[in-house]
Motif scaffolding. Structure first.
Motif, PDB file in Angstrom:
ATOM      1  N   PHE A 187       0.857  -1.179   0.000  1.00 32.97           N
ATOM      2  CA  PHE A 187       0.000   0.000   0.000  1.00 32.97           C
ATOM      3  C   PHE A 187       0.899   1.238   0.000  1.00 32.97           C
ATOM      4  N   THR A 188       0.869   1.994  -1.100  1.00 30.84           N
ATOM      5  CA  THR A 188       1.769   3.130  -1.277  1.00 30.84           C
ATOM      6  C   THR A 188       0.971   4.376  -1.640  1.00 30.84           C
ATOM      7  N   ASN A 189       1.671   5.519  -1.672  1.00 31.31           N
ATOM      8  CA  ASN A 189       1.029   6.748  -2.137  1.00 31.31           C
ATOM      9  C   ASN A 189       0.980   6.808  -3.653  1.00 31.31           C
ATOM     10  N   ASP A 190       1.997   6.243  -4.300  1.00 29.15           N
ATOM     11  CA  ASP A 190       2.020   6.184  -5.758  1.00 29.15           C
ATOM     12  C   ASP A 190       2.748   4.912  -6.162  1.00 29.15           C
ATOM     13  N   SER A 191       2.745   4.636  -7.469  1.00 25.23           N
ATOM     14  CA  SER A 191       3.326   3.386  -7.946  1.00 25.23           C
ATOM     15  C   SER A 191       4.562   3.619  -8.800  1.00 25.23           C
ATOM     16  N   THR A 192       5.234   4.757  -8.594  1.00 24.67           N
ATOM     17  CA  THR A 192       6.386   5.081  -9.433  1.00 24.67           C
ATOM     18  C   THR A 192       7.623   4.275  -9.064  1.00 24.67           C
ATOM     19  N   ALA A 193       7.719   3.825  -7.836  1.00 24.27           N
ATOM     20  CA  ALA A 193       8.887   3.051  -7.399  1.00 24.27           C
ATOM     21  C   ALA A 193       8.432   1.733  -6.792  1.00 24.27           C
ATOM     22  N   LEU A 194       9.101   0.646  -7.176  1.00 28.03           N
ATOM     23  CA  LEU A 194       8.754  -0.669  -6.645  1.00 28.03           C
ATOM     24  C   LEU A 194       9.298  -0.804  -5.222  1.00 28.03           C
ATOM     25  N   PRO A 195       8.466  -1.177  -4.257  1.00 30.12           N
ATOM     26  CA  PRO A 195       8.938  -1.312  -2.870  1.00 30.12           C
ATOM     27  C   PRO A 195      10.025  -2.386  -2.739  1.00 30.12           C
ATOM     28  N   VAL A 196      10.840  -2.217  -1.741  1.00 33.39           N
ATOM     29  CA  VAL A 196      11.874  -3.200  -1.434  1.00 33.39           C
ATOM     30  C   VAL A 196      11.285  -4.249  -0.500  1.00 33.39           C
ATOM     31  N   LEU A 197      11.515  -5.506  -0.816  1.00 26.44           N
ATOM     32  CA  LEU A 197      10.976  -6.589   0.006  1.00 26.44           C
ATOM     33  C   LEU A 197      11.639  -6.564   1.388  1.00 26.44           C
ATOM     34  N   PRO A 198      10.867  -6.550   2.455  1.00 24.90           N
ATOM     35  CA  PRO A 198      11.460  -6.546   3.800  1.00 24.90           C
ATOM     36  C   PRO A 198      12.380  -7.742   4.012  1.00 24.90           C
ATOM     37  N   PHE A 199      13.457  -7.501   4.740  1.00 25.26           N
ATOM     38  CA  PHE A 199      14.464  -8.534   4.956  1.00 25.26           C
ATOM     39  C   PHE A 199      13.874  -9.766   5.635  1.00 25.26           C
ATOM     40  N   ILE A 200      12.860  -9.551   6.472  1.00 27.44           N
ATOM     41  CA  ILE A 200      12.263 -10.689   7.180  1.00 27.44           C
ATOM     42  C   ILE A 200      11.672 -11.697   6.194  1.00 27.44           C
ATOM     43  N   GLU A 201      11.228 -11.249   5.025  1.00 26.21           N
ATOM     44  CA  GLU A 201      10.686 -12.184   4.044  1.00 26.21           C
ATOM     45  C   GLU A 201      11.791 -13.082   3.492  1.00 26.21           C
ATOM     46  N   LYS A 202      12.994 -12.560   3.372  1.00 22.79           N
ATOM     47  CA  LYS A 202      14.124 -13.387   2.939  1.00 22.79           C
ATOM     48  C   LYS A 202      14.492 -14.391   4.032  1.00 22.79           C
ATOM     49  N   GLN A 203      14.397 -13.959   5.279  1.00 22.96           N
ATOM     50  CA  GLN A 203      14.670 -14.877   6.380  1.00 22.96           C
ATOM     51  C   GLN A 203      13.645 -16.002   6.415  1.00 22.96           C
ATOM     52  N   LYS A 204      12.365 -15.645   6.251  1.00 20.30           N
ATOM     53  CA  LYS A 204      11.317 -16.667   6.253  1.00 20.30           C
ATOM     54  C   LYS A 204      11.500 -17.660   5.114  1.00 20.30           C
ATOM     55  N   ALA A 205      11.992 -17.178   3.964  1.00 23.07           N
ATOM     56  CA  ALA A 205      12.173 -18.059   2.807  1.00 23.07           C
ATOM     57  C   ALA A 205      13.121 -19.207   3.118  1.00 23.07           C
ATOM     58  N   VAL A 206      14.128 -18.959   3.954  1.00 17.97           N
ATOM     59  CA  VAL A 206      15.058 -20.030   4.345  1.00 17.97           C
ATOM     60  C   VAL A 206      14.295 -21.136   5.067  1.00 17.97           C
ATOM     61  N   LEU A 207      13.399 -20.747   5.977  1.00 16.72           N
ATOM     62  CA  LEU A 207      12.644 -21.736   6.736  1.00 16.72           C
ATOM     63  C   LEU A 207      11.607 -22.437   5.867  1.00 16.72           C
ATOM     64  N   TRP A 208      10.996 -21.721   4.934  1.00 17.12           N
ATOM     65  CA  TRP A 208      10.002 -22.361   4.070  1.00 17.12           C
ATOM     66  C   TRP A 208      10.636 -23.451   3.214  1.00 17.12           C
ATOM     67  N   LYS A 209      11.874 -23.286   2.846  1.00 15.59           N
ATOM     68  CA  LYS A 209      12.538 -24.323   2.053  1.00 15.59           C
ATOM     69  C   LYS A 209      12.720 -25.594   2.876  1.00 15.59           C
ATOM     70  N   LEU A 210      13.041 -25.426   4.143  1.00 13.57           N
ATOM     71  CA  LEU A 210      13.145 -26.601   5.015  1.00 13.57           C
ATOM     72  C   LEU A 210      11.760 -27.205   5.273  1.00 13.57           C
ATOM     73  N   TYR A 211      10.753 -26.366   5.352  1.00 13.10           N
ATOM     74  CA  TYR A 211       9.377 -26.846   5.513  1.00 13.10           C
ATOM     75  C   TYR A 211       9.019 -27.789   4.376  1.00 13.10           C
ATOM     76  N   TYR A 212       9.256 -27.360   3.141  1.00 11.27           N
ATOM     77  CA  TYR A 212       8.918 -28.213   1.996  1.00 11.27           C
ATOM     78  C   TYR A 212       9.751 -29.485   1.985  1.00 11.27           C
ATOM     79  N   LEU A 213      10.996 -29.392   2.358  1.00 13.54           N
ATOM     80  CA  LEU A 213      11.832 -30.586   2.432  1.00 13.54           C
ATOM     81  C   LEU A 213      11.243 -31.600   3.408  1.00 13.54           C
ATOM     82  N   GLN A 214      10.782 -31.129   4.560  1.00 12.14           N
ATOM     83  CA  GLN A 214      10.161 -32.028   5.529  1.00 12.14           C
ATOM     84  C   GLN A 214       8.853 -32.614   4.994  1.00 12.14           C
TER      85      GLN A 214
END
Length: 405
Positions: A305-332
């Motif tokens: 949710f932004t004021n305008d759409s001229t710049a693409l938001p940066v993905l929060p670092f926590i989403e990259k951290q969660k991605a590590v755990l999701w990969k182990l989730y799928y492996l299990q």
């Protein structure tokens, strides 16, 4: 779950029969490769390798797409025409692609770009509503379902899936066909974790409209497209006390288009069959899932949710951290599908080094992976160098330690 009024007796909304088959056939080995992509050294290869063999569903670990929704300066009239001036500030999304994305799934038809009817969406918001617009090219407009909360994807349809924050443990789904018939439902948890669709729930205050560019159910002419508008009231989906999303916050979201191959019988459209069997539907999406399952909300895109759409938001670092755990989730999950029990240790999963490395703004962050498990449960955690547990993920897909918007 099979809905009683589902005439085909199909599992409700393509739950994940294909996904389960895929797991049982032994492709649980993807987890080893996914750990490699996370920077975790495994028995399968070098930790710096950033590729997945073609026979494994690489799309499962592709970066989900991001959309920046601008704030509308006034309320939008929902009539399906997409002519309100507020839409000019919102950018069209990329064209939809096959749900599998870059994955190569044995025995599963994957549509190439040239075979997919052009489909795109845009979004904006104000203090009361999230607005959604969609344009779907189609030369043969066809729809038959007129009763609310029937299984709309038995027609060609447009679908929206969304959470109301970063958490993916529960979510909402909307479906609409070319007659404007709506199915709305709530999932308290995904099907893969024992969830059931709450179909008797209605999204109070939902506004929706469809505009047809052609004539529906007339095989004797060629049509052009259909367009959809929706307005989702925040008051009906946000938690008590929340009125509107704050600027800069984000939801998880994805859109799907179900399209059936049609034939003409006695001047009427019918879904195509071959040797008495109905040809499977096409599943085209905004952000590819990597697997044939829309009910994997961790694979959805990000709506900011932004004021305008001229710049693409940066993905929060926590989403990259969660991605590590999701990969182990799928492996299990792959381990359980093959052996009917979870692995008790990371080494049993093929992970020989429990270190993970992530980069953010030129800085290197190092973590340790911890796992506790029994035959029917597991918990994986990301631990900082100082020993603090930052995030944990269990067999039910529940994240602990995550702060919401």
């Amino acid at each position: 779950m099979t809905k009683k009024n589902d005439p085909d007796g199909r599992p409700f909304h393509k739950v994940s029969a294909v996904f389960c088959y895929w797991l049982i056939t032994g492709i649980f080995l993807i987890g080893i490769q996914s750990a490699v992509r996370a920077g975790v050294k495994t028995a399968a290869g070098d930790p710096h390798v950033d590729s997945v063999p073609e026979n494994l569903p690489a799309g499962l670990f592709a970066q989900p797409k991001i959309y920046a929704a601008p704030r509308a300066q006034h309320a939008i009239k929902i009539d399906g025409r997409l002519e309100d001036p507020a839409w000019q500030a919102a950018k069209w999304s990329d064209l939809f692609s096959d749900i599998a994305g870059i994955s190569k799934l044995k025995g599963i038809r994957i549509d190439q770009a040239a075979d997919i009817l052009a489909t795109r969406v845009k979004m904006c918001w104000d203090a009361q509503f999230l607005y959604i617009a969609a344009e779907l090219k189609d030369q043969d407009l066809w729809a038959t379902l007129r009763k609310r909360d029937t299984i709309i994807y038995h027609n060609n349809d447009f679908e929206a899936f969304f959470t109301t924050g970063p958490d993916v443990s529960s979510y909402y789904e909307l479906e609409i066909n070319q007659l404007g018939t709506v199915l709305d439902l709530m999932m308290t948890r995904p099907y893969r974790n024992g969830g059931r669709a709450v179909i008797h729930w209605d999204l109070k205050g939902l506004q929706s409209a469809v505009q047809l560019h052609g004539t529906v159910n007339n095989p004797e002419d060629k049509d052009s497209s259909w367009t959809v508008e929706m307005a989702i009231p925040f008051s009906s989906v946000l938690s008590f006390g929340q009125r509107t999303p704050a600027r800069g916050t984000y939801w998880r979201m994805n859109f799907s288009r179900v399209q059936w191959d049609l034939t003409t019988i006695n001047k009427r459209y019918e879904r195509k069959t071959i040797h008495g069997r109905r040809v499977a539907e096409h599943n085209w999406v905004w952000s590819p899932q990597g697997i044939v399952d829309m009910h994997a909300p961790d694979r959805w895109g990000y709506l900011f949710f932004t004021n305008d759409s001229t710049a693409l938001p940066v993905l929060p670092f926590i989403e990259k951290q969660k991605a590590v755990l999701w990969k182990l989730y799928y492996l299990q999950k792959f381990q359980f599908a093959r052996h009917q029990k979870y692995a008790l240790t990371l080494r049993e999963l093929g992970v020989t080094d429990n270190k993970a490395v992530l980069n953010e703004n030129g800085q290197t962050e190092r973590y340790t992976l911890h796992m506790n498990a029994g035959k029917n449960w597991f918990r994986v955690a990301l631990v900082a160098e100082n020993g603090d547990e930052l995030l944990a993920l269990d067999q039910n897909g529940l994240i602990r330690g995550e702060r919401q918007n």
